[in-house]
Design an enzyme around this catalytic site. Structure first.
Site, PDB file in Angstrom:
ATOM      1  N   GLN A   1       6.693  13.870  -6.019  1.00 42.97           N
ATOM      2  CA  GLN A   1       7.827  14.017  -5.620  1.00 42.97           C
ATOM      3  C   GLN A   1       8.116  12.601  -4.760  1.00 42.97           C
ATOM      4  O   GLN A   1       9.197  12.156  -4.815  1.00 42.97           O
ATOM      5  CB  GLN A   1       8.136  15.285  -4.866  1.00 42.97           C
ATOM      6  CG  GLN A   1       8.332  16.505  -5.947  1.00 42.97           C
ATOM      7  CD  GLN A   1       8.773  17.611  -5.254  1.00 42.97           C
ATOM      8  OE1 GLN A   1       9.267  17.835  -4.135  1.00 42.97           O
ATOM      9  NE2 GLN A   1       8.569  18.882  -5.565  1.00 42.97           N
TER      10      GLN A   1
ATOM     11  N   ASN B   1       0.925  -1.293  -0.100  1.00 44.28           N
ATOM     12  CA  ASN B   1       0.040  -0.054  -0.166  1.00 44.28           C
ATOM     13  C   ASN B   1       0.908   1.292   0.010  1.00 44.28           C
ATOM     14  O   ASN B   1       2.201   1.332   0.454  1.00 44.28           O
ATOM     15  CB  ASN B   1      -1.048   0.143   1.428  1.00 44.28           C
ATOM     16  CG  ASN B   1      -1.784   1.240   1.515  1.00 44.28           C
ATOM     17  OD1 ASN B   1      -2.497   1.568   0.469  1.00 44.28           O
ATOM     18  ND2 ASN B   1      -1.931   2.069   2.400  1.00 44.28           N
TER      19      ASN B   1
ATOM     20  N   ASP C   1      -2.750   0.839   7.882  1.00 47.50           N
ATOM     21  CA  ASP C   1      -1.491   1.360   7.785  1.00 47.50           C
ATOM     22  C   ASP C   1      -0.309   0.923   8.773  1.00 47.50           C
ATOM     23  O   ASP C   1       0.568   1.547   8.973  1.00 47.50           O
ATOM     24  CB  ASP C   1      -1.740   3.084   8.166  1.00 47.50           C
ATOM     25  CG  ASP C   1      -2.552   3.471   7.138  1.00 47.50           C
ATOM     26  OD1 ASP C   1      -3.247   4.655   7.260  1.00 47.50           O
ATOM     27  OD2 ASP C   1      -2.592   2.970   6.038  1.00 47.50           O
TER      28      ASP C   1
ATOM     29  N   HIS D   1       0.967   4.960   1.180  1.00 50.30           N
ATOM     30  CA  HIS D   1       0.278   5.910   1.986  1.00 50.30           C
ATOM     31  C   HIS D   1       0.845   7.465   2.171  1.00 50.30           C
ATOM     32  O   HIS D   1       1.965   7.606   2.132  1.00 50.30           O
ATOM     33  CB  HIS D   1       0.124   5.509   3.426  1.00 50.30           C
ATOM     34  CG  HIS D   1      -0.457   6.273   4.487  1.00 50.30           C
ATOM     35  ND1 HIS D   1      -1.876   6.285   4.704  1.00 50.30           N
ATOM     36  CD2 HIS D   1      -0.020   7.358   5.453  1.00 50.30           C
ATOM     37  CE1 HIS D   1      -2.145   7.130   5.515  1.00 50.30           C
ATOM     38  NE2 HIS D   1      -1.231   7.985   6.098  1.00 50.30           N
TER      39      HIS D   1
HETATM   40  C1  GRF Z   1      -3.096   9.630  -2.866  1.00 50.33           C
HETATM   41  O1  GRF Z   1      -2.480  10.427  -1.867  1.00 50.33           O
HETATM   42  C2  GRF Z   1      -2.862   8.110  -2.016  1.00 50.33           C
HETATM   43  O2  GRF Z   1      -1.766   8.184  -1.442  1.00 50.33           O
HETATM   44  C3  GRF Z   1      -3.669   7.958  -1.296  1.00 50.33           C
HETATM   45  O3  GRF Z   1      -4.936   8.477  -2.060  1.00 50.33           O
HETATM   46  C4  GRF Z   1      -4.509   9.657  -2.693  1.00 50.33           C
HETATM   47  C5  GRF Z   1      -4.953   9.442  -4.290  1.00 50.33           C
HETATM   48  O4  GRF Z   1      -4.378   8.307  -5.016  1.00 50.33           O
HETATM   49  N1  GRF Z   1      -4.016   6.543  -0.975  1.00 50.33           N
HETATM   50  P1  GRF Z   1      -4.659   8.239  -6.499  1.00 50.33           P
HETATM   51  O5  GRF Z   1      -4.522   9.559  -7.207  1.00 50.33           O
HETATM   52  O6  GRF Z   1      -6.020   7.797  -6.493  1.00 50.33           O
HETATM   53  O7  GRF Z   1      -3.675   7.349  -6.694  1.00 50.33           O
END
Ligand code: GRF
Length: 197
Positions: free
Chosen positions: A179, A108, A151, A110
């Site tokens: 980044q 995952n 998490d 995070h």
């Molecule tokens: C991102 O900040 C990811 O880390 C969190 O959800 C947000 C959107 O992710 N879990 P994505 O653009 O759908 O990959």
């Protein structure tokens, strides 16, 4: 060839980073063979379809418990037979049964430096708002293996980014995504394919 299944729930920018890495030949030895969303009509599904990757939706809203949702997801995974499951912007909790079945094969991403700003309710902009409210000078992203604890699994990799004067949660989220997340996740998948995890 390792069979990679990516779980999504929203915009899919992390999925996009994985697709780009695959297109650039950076995921050799693995292939993203399916994208599974917990919500219908999210942009992540379009990203997958544009890349000719099979898509599936298992709507979390149709299930009244974590366990029943987990069982439905297990049923689909029995068909897809993943060697690696990547939660990329996936916002549902997978059941203990699911995590046991795929123990050591789920990762995952995070958007914070876990264990800070992790756990219940810490997702999306909530994370970045909390980082700003606590006056942190830096934040970042974490890739970790998924266990039953939200998490809480073993950390694979982290990348820090600075918090800048005047940052809003949206500006900070974009910096962490671009980044940190979009660099870390393809690298972690590459390492898993190479048997380094
Ligand atoms: C991102 O900040 C990811 O880390 C969190 O959800 C947000 C959107 O992710 N879990 P994505 O653009 O759908 O990959």
């Amino acid at each position: 060839m390792l069979n990679i299944v990516v779980l999504v729930s929203g915009g899919g920018t992390n999925l996009g980073a994985l697709i780009s890495a695959q297109t650039d030949g950076q995921l050799n030895g693995g292939a993203i063979t399916a994208v599974v969303s917990s919500r219908p009509e999210v942009y992540a599904l379009k990203r997958a379809q544009d890349a000719k990757i099979d898509t599936y939706v298992v709507p979390r809203k149709q299930f009244d418990s974590i366990d029943s949702y987990g069982d439905a997801m297990l049923k689909l995974m029995d068909e897809l037979k993943p060697d690696l499951i990547v939660q990329a912007g996936f916002l549902s909790i997978l059941s203990a049964r699911f995590c046991e079945r795929y123990s050591g094969k789920i990762m995952n991403i995070h958007p914070s430096l876990l264990p800070k700003y992790g756990g219940k309710g810490m997702y999306g902009l909530h994370v970045h708002r909390a980082v700003l409210e606590h006056g942190e000078s830096q934040t970042g992203a974490t890739v970790h293996m998924v266990t039953g604890e939200v998490d809480g699994g073993p950390i694979i990799a982290q990348k820090t980014v600075p918090v800048m004067e005047g940052d809003t949660p949206e500006v900070l989220q974009r910096r962490v995504m671009e980044q940190a997340e979009h660099v870390l996740l393809p690298q972690a998948v590459r390492d898993f394919i190479a048997g380094k995890i």
